[in-house]
Design an enzyme around this catalytic site. Structure first.
Site, PDB file in Angstrom:
ATOM      1  N   HIS A 259     -50.121 -24.010   3.154  1.00  0.00           N
ATOM      2  CA  HIS A 259     -50.691 -24.695   4.011  1.00  0.00           C
ATOM      3  C   HIS A 259     -52.400 -23.698   3.818  1.00  0.00           C
ATOM      4  O   HIS A 259     -53.164 -25.112   3.492  1.00  0.00           O
ATOM      5  CB  HIS A 259     -51.385 -23.500   5.726  1.00  0.00           C
ATOM      6  CG  HIS A 259     -52.119 -24.410   6.783  1.00  0.00           C
ATOM      7  ND1 HIS A 259     -51.379 -25.296   7.949  1.00  0.00           N
ATOM      8  CD2 HIS A 259     -53.087 -23.304   6.619  1.00  0.00           C
ATOM      9  CE1 HIS A 259     -52.900 -25.238   8.247  1.00  0.00           C
ATOM     10  NE2 HIS A 259     -54.330 -23.814   7.866  1.00  0.00           N
ATOM     11  N   GLU A 260     -52.657 -22.294   3.113  1.00  0.00           N
ATOM     12  CA  GLU A 260     -53.682 -22.220   3.051  1.00  0.00           C
ATOM     13  C   GLU A 260     -54.468 -23.250   1.610  1.00  0.00           C
ATOM     14  O   GLU A 260     -55.440 -23.128   1.833  1.00  0.00           O
ATOM     15  CB  GLU A 260     -54.176 -20.482   3.138  1.00  0.00           C
ATOM     16  CG  GLU A 260     -54.217 -19.461   3.968  1.00  0.00           C
ATOM     17  CD  GLU A 260     -54.954 -20.695   5.409  1.00  0.00           C
ATOM     18  OE1 GLU A 260     -55.735 -21.440   5.150  1.00  0.00           O
ATOM     19  OE2 GLU A 260     -54.187 -20.556   6.372  1.00  0.00           O
TER      20      GLU A 260
ATOM     21  N   HIS B 213     -56.026 -26.056   2.741  1.00  0.00           N
ATOM     22  CA  HIS B 213     -57.421 -26.215   2.365  1.00  0.00           C
ATOM     23  C   HIS B 213     -58.194 -26.592   0.817  1.00  0.00           C
ATOM     24  O   HIS B 213     -59.137 -27.656   1.031  1.00  0.00           O
ATOM     25  CB  HIS B 213     -57.551 -25.096   2.856  1.00  0.00           C
ATOM     26  CG  HIS B 213     -57.892 -25.843   4.925  1.00  0.00           C
ATOM     27  ND1 HIS B 213     -57.741 -26.373   5.166  1.00  0.00           N
ATOM     28  CD2 HIS B 213     -57.522 -24.518   5.373  1.00  0.00           C
ATOM     29  CE1 HIS B 213     -57.713 -25.900   6.234  1.00  0.00           C
ATOM     30  NE2 HIS B 213     -56.793 -25.035   6.337  1.00  0.00           N
TER      31      HIS B 213
HETATM   32 ZN   LIG Z   1     -55.370 -24.241   8.585  1.00  0.00          ZN
END
Ligand SMILES: [Zn+2]
Ligand SMILES: *[C@@H]1O[C@H](CO)[C@@H](O)[C@H](O)[C@H]1NC(C)=O
Ligand SMILES: *[C@@H]1O[C@H](CO)[C@@H](O)[C@H](O)[C@H]1NC(C)=O
Ligand SMILES: *[C@@H]1O[C@H](CO)[C@@H](O)[C@H](O)[C@H]1NC(C)=O
Ligand SMILES: *[C@@H]1O[C@H](CO)[C@@H](O)[C@H](O)[C@H]1NC(C)=O
Ligand SMILES: *[C@@H]1O[C@H](CO)[C@@H](O)[C@H](O)[C@H]1NC(C)=O
Ligand SMILES: [Ca+2]
Length: 610
Positions: A414-415, A418
């Protein structure tokens, strides 16, 4: 705080500071609440200041087969094809009447699915920070165009291009306001469009606070010294939980030998020059560390084999090593498979050395494992291409012993996503997922990527994020991502008026889960999708369109423009073969073909897809 004026005309200034929510800005009278979330982001910075930053609306059009544009001056049909630079300027000139002095080509990318140019508006030789445009061509025709350019003429209220104040005289004001320190990145002079259409001249520079984990770009008026806006490079995450019952550490640590993809990482994961090889968790794509320690090495050479022991606290040495190693493995793996699908040097990825393939280097991801600045969370800061992305992974304290977020792969995936979405939207500036809605979409893509990597076959199970760290099978989002509308009832309209970015992201991620399931139902599943992007199964097609759409979409996209970019990306790469599959899936969750930026559900599909 004291150094700033409280401005009563909040809806007419770019940014407002106020000391407490009791002094909140009045709601603008001209539209419902959600309209603000498409053009603004309200955030708390420094010591409790609230900053309301304005981002002009981007228009966005896609053109299917494409439209013609006049040849740039000096080119005839028989001469060599014009450069992206010339084509972009000719397009802006012919369609919008901007002349060459008002348009400056910033960066362009040519790939098999099209050509992409990102341009800035200029006035008197000074670039605009938030007036940007992006143009995409396929086979020489314009297929997409997004713009937040503003018309400038003799009646425009635009500040003089010569600063009254020197940048050095305004840095300390911004440092105080943002509670951080100016870093060594050279300041720039840029125009900034205000909400009322007036244009300020600003000094732009970065203010960072290592301890607090903050990283801003400050826009200070070069005539008055006022802090007018900030870009926040950190994508924060928050994981809220309702603990029900305890799970065990997921079984499944395996010993992998040479997992690196040498197409994406020609020197492997431990070298930046092909000559010297590190025996630590440092390499061309990632440096993973706990505090100052970078080595998860367990025996001579590149051997990083230590099991994570969930019966012990994350802080024991062996668990620190295991977590560093997993972080290094996960971030390198995301680097490698997204590279295969187009997140490369020239599309602004994170690498120390770029092999002469374009883009800016010296920006591998810095992965701070068990970072001491927080708990129960993680975040990723995305500065512009050429500066390292920085990910902070935290320990979670919902259980005894505590658990390390790095050992739950959906969190680092998820990170890292980004970083992918912030770099690929808007041409590598890290400035184009800033409105509340665009940040929400960012959270959605990050969840959707974690969902994508977790898929193992053509059966698409519901996806739940964050179950292990929270010791809760319901995880950290309101609903599982699901094709079953009874399991996940979220619709486009569910995001109306929502300001919490993860909640907005849930709506988008659930749409993408449904798009994914529809593509896999139609085209099947490839088990080699991570390393072979050239096949035609649904999971491969999904990831191609996912990444292609990022290059196409405008700065600060909305649900509607992000969806339009998916349709156009499919047109560009697959000649629209998946158009009806995509439209039906988006429409099933309220983002139909006639949806507008008003968060009202629309379930229509184009006539040919009905
Ligand atoms: Zn996030
Ligand atoms: C270029 O080709 C187009 C289409 O074939 C034609 O309409 C146009 O007049 C040509 N332009 C020049 C400058 O030759
Ligand atoms: C674009 O073209 C102009 C005019 O030829 C040139 O001055 C400028 O350097 C080019 N910009 C880039 C980024 O290539
Ligand atoms: C000047 O630009 C403004 C928008 O900034 C527009 O409303 C106005 O009509 C323009 N005036 C002229 C004379 O073009
Ligand atoms: C960084 O933030 C902390 C609060 O988290 C503050 O105490 C410190 O002064 C800040 N550092 C700088 C250099 O402003
Ligand atoms: C996929 O296609 C590209 C372009 O034709 C080629 O360079 C690459 O080697 C192919 N990859 C695989 C895994 O077949
Ligand atoms: Ca880079």
């Amino acid at each position: 705080m004291a150094s700033f004026n409280f401005n009563k005309l909040l809806s007419f200034v770019l940014i407002a500071f106020y000391a407490s929510p009791a002094l909140a800005a009045p709601r603008p009278l001209h539209g419902p609440l959600h309209a603000e979330h498409l053009t603004h982001h309200v955030q708390h910075v420094g010591r409790g200041l609230e900053v309301k930053a304005f981002y002009p609306t981007s228009t966005f059009q896609t053109f299917g087969e494409g439209i013609d544009q006049p040849m740039p001056e000096g080119f005839t049909n028989s001469s060599t094809p014009p450069s992206l630079n010339d084509s972009a300027i000719a397009f802006m000139q012919s369609q919008l009447g901007f002349d060459a002095a008002q348009v400056s080509y910033r960066v362009g990318v040519s790939r098999e699915d099209g050509d992409f140019a990102y341009v800035n508006q200029y006035h008197d030789g000074v670039p605009f920070a938030n007036a940007v445009a992006n143009i995409a061509w396929k086979d020489g025709k314009v297929v997409a165009f997004g713009s937040s350019f503003v018309p400038i003429n003799s009646t425009s209220n635009i500040a003089d291009s010569k600063p009254t104040l020197d940048v050095n005289s305004v840095i300390s004001t911004a440092e105080r306001a943002l509670d951080g320190e100016f870093n060594s990145q050279p300041p720039t002079l840029e125009y900034l469009v205000n909400e009322d259409g007036s244009v300020a001249l600003t000094h732009v520079f970065q203010v960072q606070n290592e301890t607090a984990g903050t990283w801003y770009e400050a826009y200070v008026c070069a005539h008055t010294g006022k802090l007018l806006s900030v870009t926040d490079f950190v994508a924060h995450a928050s994981y809220t939980v309702l603990p029900i019952h305890k799970e065990t550490f997921p079984e499944g640590e395996e010993i992998l030998t040479d997992p690196q993809d040498t197409v994406a990482s020609p020197y492997g994961w431990h070298s930046t020059n092909g000559k010297t090889i590190s025996t630590t968790t440092t390499g061309n794509n990632v440096e993973a560390h706990v505090g100052n320690a970078v080595s998860g090495q367990t025996s001579a050479g590149d051997n990083f084999n230590v099991n994570y022991d969930a019966t012990q606290d994350p802080s024991v040495t062996s668990n620190k090593k295991a977590a560093i190693n997993n972080a290094f493995y996960v971030i390198n793996t995301v680097h490698d498979f997204t590279y295969r699908y187009g997140f490369t040097e020239k599309t602004f990825n994170f690498q120390t050395y770029n092999f002469g393939k374009g883009g800016k280097g010296n920006d591998r991801v810095l992965m701070s494992v068990q970072d001491s600045s927080g708990l129960d969370n993680a975040n990723f800061a995305t500065p512009p291409d050429g500066q390292s992305g920085k990910c902070r992974m935290y320990i979670w304290d919902y259980t005894t012993p505590r658990r390390d977020g790095t050992m739950e792969n959906d969190i680092p995936v998820h990170e890292m996503t980004h970083g992918v979405t912030n770099r690929m939207t808007g041409g590598g500036t890290g400035r184009c997922l800033q409105t509340t809605v665009a940040r929400g979409l960012g959270e959605g893509w990050s969840d959707a990527m974690a969902d994508w990597v977790s898929q193992k076959s053509a059966t698409v199970p519901d996806f739940v994020l964050g179950t292990w760290v929270t010791n809760n099978p319901a995880g950290i989002r309101a609903y599982p991502y699901s094709t079953n509308a009874n399991v996940n009832p979220l619709r486009y309209s569910s995001a109306a008026g929502v300001t919490e970015v993860h909640k907005i992201g849930e709506v988008w991620a659930n749409m993408l889960h449904n798009v994914y399931a529809a593509l896999v139902a139609a085209r099947g599943f490839s088990a080699t999708a991570l390393t072979n992007p050239n096949t035609s199964e649904g999971n491969v097609v999904f990831l191609h369109i996912f990444l292609d759409s990022l290059l196409l979409q405008p700065c600060n996209p909305t649900f509607v423009s992000a969806r339009a970019a998916w349709i156009q990306a499919d047109k560009n790469r697959y000649n629209g073969a998946n158009k009806c599959t995509l439209y039906r899936a988006f429409a099933s969750r309220g983002l139909g073909v006639n949806a507008k930026d008003d968060f009202v559900d629309n379930f229509d599909v184009p006539a040919e897809c009905a």
